[in-house]
Motif scaffolding. Structure first.
Motif, PDB file in Angstrom:
ATOM      1  N   GLY A 127       0.814  -1.218   0.000  1.00 23.60           N
ATOM      2  CA  GLY A 127       0.000   0.000   0.000  1.00 23.60           C
ATOM      3  C   GLY A 127       0.838   1.255   0.000  1.00 23.60           C
ATOM      4  N   VAL A 128       1.933   1.234   0.737  1.00 20.91           N
ATOM      5  CA  VAL A 128       2.821   2.405   0.766  1.00 20.91           C
ATOM      6  C   VAL A 128       3.522   2.589  -0.573  1.00 20.91           C
ATOM      7  CG1 VAL A 128       4.883   3.363   1.859  1.00 20.91           C
ATOM      8  CG2 VAL A 128       3.128   2.245   3.258  1.00 20.91           C
ATOM      9  N   LEU A 129       3.868   1.468  -1.235  1.00 22.88           N
ATOM     10  CA  LEU A 129       4.565   1.543  -2.518  1.00 22.88           C
ATOM     11  C   LEU A 129       3.635   1.837  -3.694  1.00 22.88           C
ATOM     12  CD1 LEU A 129       7.029  -1.493  -2.176  1.00 22.88           C
ATOM     13  CD2 LEU A 129       7.534   0.944  -1.865  1.00 22.88           C
ATOM     14  N   ALA A 130       2.349   1.731  -3.474  1.00 23.97           N
ATOM     15  CA  ALA A 130       1.403   1.878  -4.591  1.00 23.97           C
ATOM     16  C   ALA A 130       1.539   3.205  -5.330  1.00 23.97           C
ATOM     17  CB  ALA A 130      -0.022   1.680  -4.086  1.00 23.97           C
ATOM     18  N   PRO A 131       1.593   4.362  -4.667  1.00 24.74           N
ATOM     19  CA  PRO A 131       1.715   5.610  -5.421  1.00 24.74           C
ATOM     20  C   PRO A 131       3.020   5.699  -6.196  1.00 24.74           C
ATOM     21  CG  PRO A 131       0.985   6.032  -3.167  1.00 24.74           C
ATOM     22  CD  PRO A 131       1.417   4.618  -3.210  1.00 24.74           C
ATOM     23  N   THR A 132       4.071   5.136  -5.635  1.00 25.77           N
ATOM     24  CA  THR A 132       5.376   5.216  -6.313  1.00 25.77           C
ATOM     25  C   THR A 132       5.448   4.286  -7.498  1.00 25.77           C
ATOM     26  OG1 THR A 132       6.406   5.776  -4.183  1.00 25.77           O
ATOM     27  CG2 THR A 132       7.851   5.026  -5.958  1.00 25.77           C
ATOM     28  N   LEU A 133       4.922   3.077  -7.349  1.00 25.36           N
ATOM     29  CA  LEU A 133       5.020   2.077  -8.415  1.00 25.36           C
ATOM     30  C   LEU A 133       3.881   2.170  -9.420  1.00 25.36           C
ATOM     31  CD1 LEU A 133       6.152  -1.009  -6.273  1.00 25.36           C
ATOM     32  CD2 LEU A 133       7.567   0.610  -7.568  1.00 25.36           C
ATOM     33  N   GLY A 134       2.911   3.007  -9.148  1.00 25.61           N
ATOM     34  CA  GLY A 134       1.890   3.287 -10.142  1.00 25.61           C
ATOM     35  C   GLY A 134       0.773   2.277 -10.239  1.00 25.61           C
ATOM     36  N   TYR A 135       0.303   1.744  -9.157  1.00 25.16           N
ATOM     37  CA  TYR A 135      -0.865   0.855  -9.196  1.00 25.16           C
ATOM     38  C   TYR A 135      -1.834   1.282  -8.091  1.00 25.16           C
ATOM     39  CZ  TYR A 135       1.738  -1.530  -5.447  1.00 25.16           C
ATOM     40  OH  TYR A 135       2.436  -1.804  -4.317  1.00 25.16           O
ATOM     41  N   GLN A 136      -3.051   0.771  -8.188  1.00 21.97           N
ATOM     42  CA  GLN A 136      -4.112   1.138  -7.259  1.00 21.97           C
ATOM     43  C   GLN A 136      -4.127   0.145  -6.097  1.00 21.97           C
ATOM     44  OE1 GLN A 136      -6.017   3.872  -7.837  1.00 21.97           O
ATOM     45  NE2 GLN A 136      -7.130   3.680  -5.904  1.00 21.97           N
ATOM     46  N   PHE A 137      -4.030   0.660  -4.866  1.00 18.49           N
ATOM     47  CA  PHE A 137      -4.064  -0.210  -3.690  1.00 18.49           C
ATOM     48  C   PHE A 137      -5.506  -0.457  -3.276  1.00 18.49           C
ATOM     49  CE2 PHE A 137      -3.753  -0.705   1.052  1.00 18.49           C
ATOM     50  CZ  PHE A 137      -3.219  -1.988   1.024  1.00 18.49           C
ATOM     51  N   GLY A 138      -5.918  -1.726  -3.302  1.00 19.31           N
ATOM     52  CA  GLY A 138      -7.281  -2.090  -2.945  1.00 19.31           C
ATOM     53  C   GLY A 138      -7.326  -3.437  -2.257  1.00 19.31           C
ATOM     54  N   SER A 139      -8.530  -3.996  -2.210  1.00 15.89           N
ATOM     55  CA  SER A 139      -8.721  -5.262  -1.492  1.00 15.89           C
ATOM     56  C   SER A 139      -7.997  -6.418  -2.160  1.00 15.89           C
ATOM     57  CB  SER A 139     -10.215  -5.570  -1.390  1.00 15.89           C
ATOM     58  OG  SER A 139     -10.797  -5.636  -2.691  1.00 15.89           O
ATOM     59  N   THR A 140      -7.856  -6.372  -3.500  1.00 13.31           N
ATOM     60  CA  THR A 140      -7.164  -7.477  -4.171  1.00 13.31           C
ATOM     61  C   THR A 140      -5.679  -7.500  -3.847  1.00 13.31           C
ATOM     62  OG1 THR A 140      -6.947  -6.053  -6.120  1.00 13.31           O
ATOM     63  CG2 THR A 140      -8.819  -7.579  -6.057  1.00 13.31           C
ATOM     64  N   VAL A 141      -5.077  -6.338  -3.646  1.00 11.08           N
ATOM     65  CA  VAL A 141      -3.666  -6.297  -3.269  1.00 11.08           C
ATOM     66  C   VAL A 141      -3.471  -6.869  -1.863  1.00 11.08           C
ATOM     67  CG1 VAL A 141      -1.686  -4.783  -2.914  1.00 11.08           C
ATOM     68  CG2 VAL A 141      -3.286  -4.311  -4.772  1.00 11.08           C
ATOM     69  N   ALA A 142      -4.461  -6.679  -0.987  1.00 13.07           N
ATOM     70  CA  ALA A 142      -4.377  -7.172   0.398  1.00 13.07           C
ATOM     71  C   ALA A 142      -5.086  -8.521   0.561  1.00 13.07           C
ATOM     72  CB  ALA A 142      -4.975  -6.145   1.351  1.00 13.07           C
ATOM     73  N   SER A 143      -5.268  -9.247  -0.538  1.00 13.24           N
ATOM     74  CA  SER A 143      -6.012 -10.517  -0.462  1.00 13.24           C
ATOM     75  C   SER A 143      -5.317 -11.544   0.421  1.00 13.24           C
ATOM     76  CB  SER A 143      -6.198 -11.081  -1.875  1.00 13.24           C
ATOM     77  OG  SER A 143      -4.932 -11.274  -2.508  1.00 13.24           O
ATOM     78  N   THR A 144      -3.984 -11.572   0.404  1.00 11.72           N
ATOM     79  CA  THR A 144      -3.271 -12.546   1.245  1.00 11.72           C
ATOM     80  C   THR A 144      -3.486 -12.254   2.721  1.00 11.72           C
ATOM     81  OG1 THR A 144      -1.571 -12.696  -0.482  1.00 11.72           O
ATOM     82  CG2 THR A 144      -1.038 -13.613   1.669  1.00 11.72           C
ATOM     83  N   ALA A 145      -3.476 -10.982   3.104  1.00  6.65           N
ATOM     84  CA  ALA A 145      -3.723 -10.619   4.500  1.00  6.65           C
ATOM     85  C   ALA A 145      -5.147 -10.987   4.911  1.00  6.65           C
ATOM     86  CB  ALA A 145      -3.465  -9.135   4.709  1.00  6.65           C
ATOM     87  N   MET A 146      -6.124 -10.785   4.025  1.00  8.40           N
ATOM     88  CA  MET A 146      -7.498 -11.152   4.354  1.00  8.40           C
ATOM     89  C   MET A 146      -7.661 -12.661   4.480  1.00  8.40           C
ATOM     90  SD  MET A 146      -9.949  -8.473   2.334  1.00  8.40           S
ATOM     91  CE  MET A 146      -9.251  -8.809   0.713  1.00  8.40           C
ATOM     92  N   ALA A 147      -6.967 -13.420   3.632  1.00 10.47           N
ATOM     93  CA  ALA A 147      -7.008 -14.881   3.762  1.00 10.47           C
ATOM     94  C   ALA A 147      -6.402 -15.332   5.086  1.00 10.47           C
ATOM     95  CB  ALA A 147      -6.282 -15.529   2.586  1.00 10.47           C
ATOM     96  N   ALA A 148      -5.318 -14.705   5.504  1.00 13.91           N
ATOM     97  CA  ALA A 148      -4.717 -15.027   6.800  1.00 13.91           C
ATOM     98  C   ALA A 148      -5.641 -14.656   7.953  1.00 13.91           C
ATOM     99  CB  ALA A 148      -3.378 -14.314   6.941  1.00 13.91           C
ATOM    100  N   LEU A 149      -6.385 -13.542   7.793  1.00 12.37           N
ATOM    101  CA  LEU A 149      -7.339 -13.142   8.824  1.00 12.37           C
ATOM    102  C   LEU A 149      -8.483 -14.153   8.939  1.00 12.37           C
ATOM    103  CD1 LEU A 149      -8.314 -11.080  10.888  1.00 12.37           C
ATOM    104  CD2 LEU A 149      -9.409  -9.813   9.009  1.00 12.37           C
ATOM    105  N   VAL A 150      -8.951 -14.645   7.814  1.00 11.47           N
ATOM    106  CA  VAL A 150      -9.996 -15.675   7.831  1.00 11.47           C
ATOM    107  C   VAL A 150      -9.498 -16.938   8.527  1.00 11.47           C
ATOM    108  CG1 VAL A 150     -11.367 -17.205   6.362  1.00 11.47           C
ATOM    109  CG2 VAL A 150     -11.173 -14.774   5.801  1.00 11.47           C
ATOM    110  N   SER A 151      -8.266 -17.324   8.223  1.00 11.78           N
ATOM    111  CA  SER A 151      -7.692 -18.509   8.875  1.00 11.78           C
ATOM    112  C   SER A 151      -7.564 -18.305  10.383  1.00 11.78           C
ATOM    113  CB  SER A 151      -6.324 -18.817   8.275  1.00 11.78           C
ATOM    114  OG  SER A 151      -5.716 -19.913   8.926  1.00 11.78           O
ATOM    115  N   LEU A 152      -7.172 -17.099  10.805  1.00 10.58           N
ATOM    116  CA  LEU A 152      -7.063 -16.806  12.229  1.00 10.58           C
ATOM    117  C   LEU A 152      -8.428 -16.882  12.915  1.00 10.58           C
ATOM    118  CD1 LEU A 152      -5.290 -15.666  14.624  1.00 10.58           C
ATOM    119  CD2 LEU A 152      -6.137 -13.415  13.910  1.00 10.58           C
ATOM    120  N   ALA A 153      -9.441 -16.287  12.293  1.00 11.72           N
ATOM    121  CA  ALA A 153     -10.781 -16.312  12.879  1.00 11.72           C
ATOM    122  C   ALA A 153     -11.324 -17.732  12.984  1.00 11.72           C
ATOM    123  CB  ALA A 153     -11.727 -15.442  12.044  1.00 11.72           C
TER     124      ALA A 153
END
Length: 387
Positions: A81-107
């Motif tokens: 997310g921090v690198l998104a403006p520099t590298l030129g892509y949009q930071f959204g839920s798909t970029v954080a999909s791995t973190a959300m999958a880990a959160l589901v596993s934790l829950a």
């Protein structure tokens, strides 16, 4: 043979985790190639490729270390997310999909309190990373709000699924415990019924068999010494055996009785002190003369006490016949207030009393009503029961 996905995942957890990690890596990497989905504007940046690979690799430990996995993947997503403006892509839920999958596993693998804490940390970290835009200021875009909502929704769905799983497991455990309890209760009832039947057979049938044996022994003795008196003695043997057979048939009939086949149980009431004269007469036929004495006005006894008193007298006189070796015995019934005292005595030799006490466990204490009255029944002695 068709195998359900859940069963396949349980059988091959490593393959499933590796496949999911590859898919998450692909989704994250592709998300770094477009500026406004689905318009692809560039190749995956090398820093984003490295961070995505690291995040996917850390996800492989979500079963053994769910908390550490969530912290690592959230950190990687925040870096993206921090690198998104520099590298030129949009930071959204798909970029954080791995973190959300880990959160589901934790829950799924922890409790609700732990899930709430780590969800709050994950949401705040991702929101802070998405809010860092350019040097001209912090701009909160709809994507950031949507990212927070999607993360919260993923945690809520996973927590709900875990709660349902725990509820179903608890219901199944209670049902299994109830089934085991019912089976144990049924076994206890069967054992108690068997014991009751055995006591009833001892109280009723053994009494008549003992009398028949005494009468047969008397008849055998008279045949050798006084044949003229053997006939009357033999005449009482057949009725005694007939009564024993009748009682045995009645007891076995209770075992065969089925409440759904329309047959009724035996109509004869339970024996009580009202049948005491017939009981004493049966002992007289066996050669034991019983002298009965009643002290105090007779009282109306409850059915249970009446049956218990009858069985105690029956068992005591049977033991006198078997062990005392005397032709006479004395029975005294004393009514005092709420107590009925039963006294049975004889003039047998002292050694007979010792033999009787040794035999008390098998011939007296096994008696159902006597045992329920809290007493063993020796050949001579006194028993007090409450009305």
């Amino acid at each position: 043979m068709i195998v359900e996905p859940r069963q396949w995942i349980r059988r091959h957890p490593r393959v499933a985790d590796s496949t999911l990690a590859v898919l998450l890596f692909a989704v994250t990497l592709v998300s770094t190639t477009w500026e406004q989905p689905p318009y692809v504007r560039q190749w995956p940046p090398l820093p984003a490729l490295a961070v995505s690979a690291l995040s996917a690799g850390m996800f492989l430990q979500h079963r053994r270390h769910p908390r550490l996995t969530l912290v690592a993947t959230t950190t990687c997503s925040a870096v993206l997310g921090v690198l998104a403006p520099t590298l030129g892509y949009q930071f959204g839920s798909t970029v954080a999909s791995t973190a959300m999958a880990a959160l589901v596993s934790l829950a799924w693998r922890t409790d609700q309190r732990t899930t709430g804490r780590y969800t709050a940390v994950c949401v705040l970290t991702l929101f802070a990373a998405s809010a860092v835009r350019t040097s001209d200021g912090i701009h909160v875009q709809p994507d950031e709000v949507g990212l927070v909502a999607i993360v919260l929704l993923a945690a809520a769905v996973a927590d709900s699924a875990r709660s349902r799983r725990d509820y179903v497991a608890a219901v199944e455990a209670r049902a299994e415990l109830a089934e085991r309890t019912r089976e144990d209760e049924a076994r206890h009832r069967v054992a108690a019924e068997r014991m009751r039947i055995a006591r009833e057979l001892h109280d009723v049938v053994a009494h008549h068999i003992t009398l028949a044996h005494a009468q047969a022994a008397t008849a055998d003795y008279l045949l050798a010494t006084r044949p003229d008196r053997a006939g009357p003695a033999m005449s009482h043997l057949v009725p005694t055996l007939a009564t024993a057979l009748k009682e045995l048939r009645a007891t076995v009939g209770l075992l065969r009785h089925n409440g759904h086949n329309g047959h009724e149980g035996p109509l004869e009431p339970a024996p009580g002190l009202a049948r005491l004269p017939a009981l004493l007469a049966s002992f007289a036929h066996a050669g034991l003369t019983v002298h009965r004495t009643d002290d105090g006005p007779g009282q109306q006894l409850t059915p249970g006490v009446d049956l218990t008193a009858f069985r105690i007298i029956q068992e005591s006189l049977t033991n006198v016949t078997k062990h005392a070796g005397t032709p006479a015995a004395r029975l005294r019934l004393t009514y005092t207030g709420d107590l009925l005292t039963i006294t049975v005595s004889d003039d047998g030799p002292p050694h007979a009393v010792a033999d009787t006490a040794a035999d008390t466990d098998s011939s007296a204490c096994g008696s159902g009503p006597a045992q329920r009255a809290g007493a063993c029944v020796p050949a001579r002695g006194r028993i007090t029961v409450s009305r």
